[in-house]
Write an enzyme that holds these catalytic residues in place. Structure first.
Site, short mmCIF file in Angstrom:
data_model
loop_
_atom_site.label_atom_id
_atom_site.label_comp_id
_atom_site.label_asym_id
_atom_site.label_seq_id
_atom_site.Cartn_x
_atom_site.Cartn_y
_atom_site.Cartn_z
CE LYS A 1 -0.63 -0.05 5.08
NZ LYS A 1 -0.25 1.41 5.54
CE1 TYR B 1 15.86 30.53 0.67
CE2 TYR B 1 15.69 28.17 0.74
CZ TYR B 1 15.59 29.50 0.18
OH TYR B 1 14.82 29.58 -1.06
#
Length: 324
Positions: free
Chosen positions: A30, A235
């Site tokens: 799944k 950043y």
């Protein structure tokens, strides 16, 4: 581009190990085969000899319906579908609405998430008889099989009683007795009896101890440069260098499904610096070819407060999968 490499022999080794416990395997694939790529992973399973798998929904089942003898759908819709699809029944309400004739009856023996309650079993069996459903399987799911507590064995004993009742019902009504499955990955080697089939998930992918990792994630180099002493990178310049060093930017980031980090991260053979970006990260050193982000998720997950499943299942389906 970044690439996910799927190590087929590691998967086969995992399957061989599981098959020594019980050769009848329902492979849980799944959520895009836990991020490995449902088509690529299914082809490897088929090559090994798996003929029954478990998926999340009808959409996943449709993609691989030509590959397997039976596809068990954990969260199906209620309409009729392919003959090799089996719908998991998670509640009486769903059972009453269901129109697909082939089902697996899930019993809530203690997790209290999904499944027919134990005191609803007789009503469920009556509906099954009246609507002439074919019960292909009966199962439950453990809440605590990764622990050493008694909960797993309490659920196991409850399921044995359910099994006996279903068998009696089938004999009384001249109905084919379904197969029973209870053992997920952590329970494989803990139970007195794994019944007819085992239902491994994370063990297939090597996400728990004792099993070999199937996924390896590599990233390509985008650029390299010298980071001078006193310069920051990324950043907010979270990482500040105290000497002149070489740094390399690679083409994988949190937009590709990796966990967000803001103060570095240990990769397979490199160290990421500062904050990860959406599409890239900066690593220490000069690299010219592919950089291995991880080749064993059990090691990579140590960077984060999470579980191996969470890392694997989020790897972007846009990243190319290559079987090796």
């Amino acid at each position: 581009m970044a690439t996910v490499y799927l190590h087929k022999q590691n998967l086969f080794d995992n399957l061989n190990k599981i098959s020594k416990i019980n050769p009848n395997i329902l492979a849980v694939i799944k959520d895009n085969a836990y991020g490995h790529g449902i088509i690529s992973f299914s082809k490897m399973l088929k090559e090994w000899g798996i003929n029954k798998v478990c998926v999340k929904n009808n959409d996943e089942a449709e993609v691989i319906k030509s590959l397997f003898e039976e596809i068990i759908i954990f969260f199906p819709h209620t309409g009729r579908s392919a003959k090799n699809f089996s719908y998991c029944i998670n509640s009486l309400k769903q059972l009453k609405k269901n129109r697909h004739p082939y089902i697996h009856l899930k019993i809530d023996t203690g997790m209290h998430r999904n499944g027919i309650l134990m005191d609803e079993l007789e009503e469920a069996l009556k509906i099954i008889k009246d609507k002439e459903f074919e019960v292909r399987g009966v199962f439950t799911h453990f809440c605590c099989s990764d622990e050493t507590a008694n909960d797993m064995f309490i659920q196991y004993e409850r399921f044995k009683k359910i099994k006996n009742r279903v068998e009696v019902f089938c004999k009384e009504n001249e109905i084919k007795i379904p197969y029973f499955h209870i053992a997920n990955s952590y329970a494989l080697d803990k139970l007195p009896d794994t019944f007819d089939y085992v239902r491994p998930g994370i063990a297939l992918y090597g996400g728990i101890e004792g099993y070999k990792p199937v996924m390896e994630l590599r990233a390509d180099v985008l650029s390299s440069r010298i980071l001078k002493k006193g310069w920051g990178c990324g950043y907010n310049k979270i990482y500040m260098s105290d000497e002149d060093i070489e740094v390399t930017t690679i083409d994988v980031g949190y937009g590709d499904g990796l966990p967000y980090f803001k103060n570095g991260c240990k990769l397979k053979d490199a160290e990421a610096l500062g904050k990860i970006s959406m599409d890239s990260m900066i690593i220490k050193g000069c690299f010219e070819k592919e950089v291995v982000v991880f080749d064993d998720v059990k090691e990579f997950v140590k960077n984060f407060d999470t579980i191996t499943y969470d890392i694997l299942v989020k790897i972007s389906p846009r990243i190319k999968r290559k079987t090796v």
